[in-house]
Motif scaffolding. Structure first.
Motif, PDB file in Angstrom:
ATOM      1  N   UNK A   1       0.897  -1.102   0.090  1.00  0.00           N
ATOM      2  CA  UNK A   1      -0.113   0.224   0.069  1.00  0.00           C
ATOM      3  C   UNK A   1       0.764   1.248   0.029  1.00  0.00           C
ATOM      4  N   UNK A   2       0.656   2.062  -1.069  1.00  0.00           N
ATOM      5  CA  UNK A   2       1.420   3.308  -1.256  1.00  0.00           C
ATOM      6  C   UNK A   2       3.045   3.022  -1.159  1.00  0.00           C
ATOM      7  N   UNK A   3       3.588   1.789  -1.674  1.00  0.00           N
ATOM      8  CA  UNK A   3       4.763   1.517  -1.615  1.00  0.00           C
ATOM      9  C   UNK A   3       5.470   0.805  -0.473  1.00  0.00           C
ATOM     10  N   UNK A   4       4.572   0.787   0.580  1.00  0.00           N
ATOM     11  CA  UNK A   4       4.890   0.105   1.858  1.00  0.00           C
ATOM     12  C   UNK A   4       4.446  -1.359   1.982  1.00  0.00           C
ATOM     13  N   UNK A   5       5.320  -2.428   2.097  1.00  0.00           N
ATOM     14  CA  UNK A   5       4.737  -3.720   2.119  1.00  0.00           C
ATOM     15  C   UNK A   5       4.702  -4.045   3.642  1.00  0.00           C
ATOM     16  N   UNK A   6       3.317  -4.864   3.707  1.00  0.00           N
ATOM     17  CA  UNK A   6       3.162  -5.506   4.918  1.00  0.00           C
ATOM     18  C   UNK A   6       2.591  -6.738   4.742  1.00  0.00           C
TER      19      UNK A   6
END
Length: 348
Positions: free
Chosen positions: A46-51
């Protein structure tokens, strides 16, 4: 005294992990096997952030069905870590899950992890680092065929030669064991995954139908056979996928004779690995194997007829372990708990 013994077991969170290509099985000291889930992690961006979105069973259900923002990853390939960051998160998730989602450590746990006998020092270091970063105070390694043999109650501590063939998701481990050691071992990078790929390839080549890995796995589990049935056809199964000619969903019917043909190459590679091991076995150990026979473990041992194929090809007795799917985890757990097996563990 019994009270303090029980209290110590409650305080102890030492565990043994069968970190498999297909499934991860966790054995907790004093409790036995407490977790058996697919080695799959779903990562959402999400928006370049991985989780991490899901791990294990939940993540496997997403395989082949995710939107662009979610990727279902299997962090192990051919029995070793291919993505150390994802593997670390998966191990950490499973450690927390077996303790009810908390960080319950009165002390950080010791962890025993099994590794393929043919894994390199770099691959073993990756496993050690992943477990250490996930919260282990000390990491011990045990070779997969040794763990499988201990889990199958084979006489690994005695001066008797015995052979184990562990057919896992990514590798097939073939080993001759005696006196707590591996007298000969070979690791063939063929297992359940290669069988699934062979089925996908066969259906695509012969029926112009594209199917997913999950469908191929279901075919293997329901009607998979290592040798053609007597009538050449056997059971049939309906298979759904995408028609490569028209590009639309389609259903076909395939039979066990066709599945046996599809699996002939991976099964042949396993047989060849066993043959090579037998050719390289010392004469005295080979004489023992004539009496003891070959023991099959791992999920691949459940492929119908695989024991018959090996029996026909080698002329030796071939038996399937009582719990082939969890043999490696049981053996790894026993090596953790029983001082008699401490000599088979290696410091990472």
């Amino acid at each position: 005294m019994a009270f303090f013994s029980r209290l110590f077991r409650l305080m102890s969170h030492d565990m043994a992990i069968d970190l498999g290509t297909a499934n991860t099985v966790v054995y907790l000291r004093g409790r036995g096997i407490v977790l058996n889930e697919p080695s799959v992690v779903a990562i959402e961006t999400i928006n370049g952030v991985k989780k991490v979105k899901a791990v294990g069973e939940d993540a496997k259900l997403m395989m082949g069905k995710t939107p662009d923002s979610i990727q279902a990853i299997r962090p192990l390939r051919d029995g070793v870590i291919a993505d150390i960051d994802v593997a670390e998160q998966m191990i950490g998730h499973f450690i927390r899950k077996v303790h009810g989602g908390k960080k319950p450590f009165l002390r950080w746990p010791q962890i025993v992890i099994c590794v393929p006998s043919g894994s390199t020092s770099v691959e073993r270091r990756a496993i050690r680092d992943a477990a250490s970063n996930a919260g282990a105070s000390q990491v011990w390694l045990i070779e997969e065929p040794m763990a499988a043999a201990i889990g199958a109650d084979m006489p690994v501590t005695e001066p008797i030669g015995s052979m184990v063939v562990d057919i896992g998701g990514g590798t097939t481990e073939v080993a001759v064991l005696s006196l707590r050691g591996l007298a000969y071992t070979t690791s063939v990078r063929v297992g359940g995954d290669k069988m699934d790929e062979a089925i996908v390839s066969y259906v695509r080549r012969n029926h112009n139908l594209l199917i997913g890995d999950s469908t191929a796995e279901r075919i293997k589990q329901e009607v998979g056979v290592a040798k053609p049935p007597a009538d050449g056809i056997g059971l049939t199964i309906h298979v759904k996928g995408r028609d490569l000619v028209n590009g639309v969903p389609k259903e076909i019917q395939i039979n066990q004779g066709q599945i046996a043909e599809a699996l002939s190459e991976p099964v042949g590679a396993i047989v060849e690995g066993v043959r090579i091991a037998l050719e390289n076995t010392a004469p005295e150990l080979a004489a023992d194997i004539v009496d003891q026979g070959i023991v099959l473990t791992g999920g691949g041992a459940l492929l119908k007829g695989i024991d018959e194929v090996l029996r026909d090809e080698t002329g030796l007795p071939v038996t399937i372990a009582d719990d082939p799917l969890i043999c490696v985890a049981l053996g790894t757990g026993r090596a953790l708990e029983d001082p008699m097996f401490r000599g088979v563990l290696h410091s990472a």
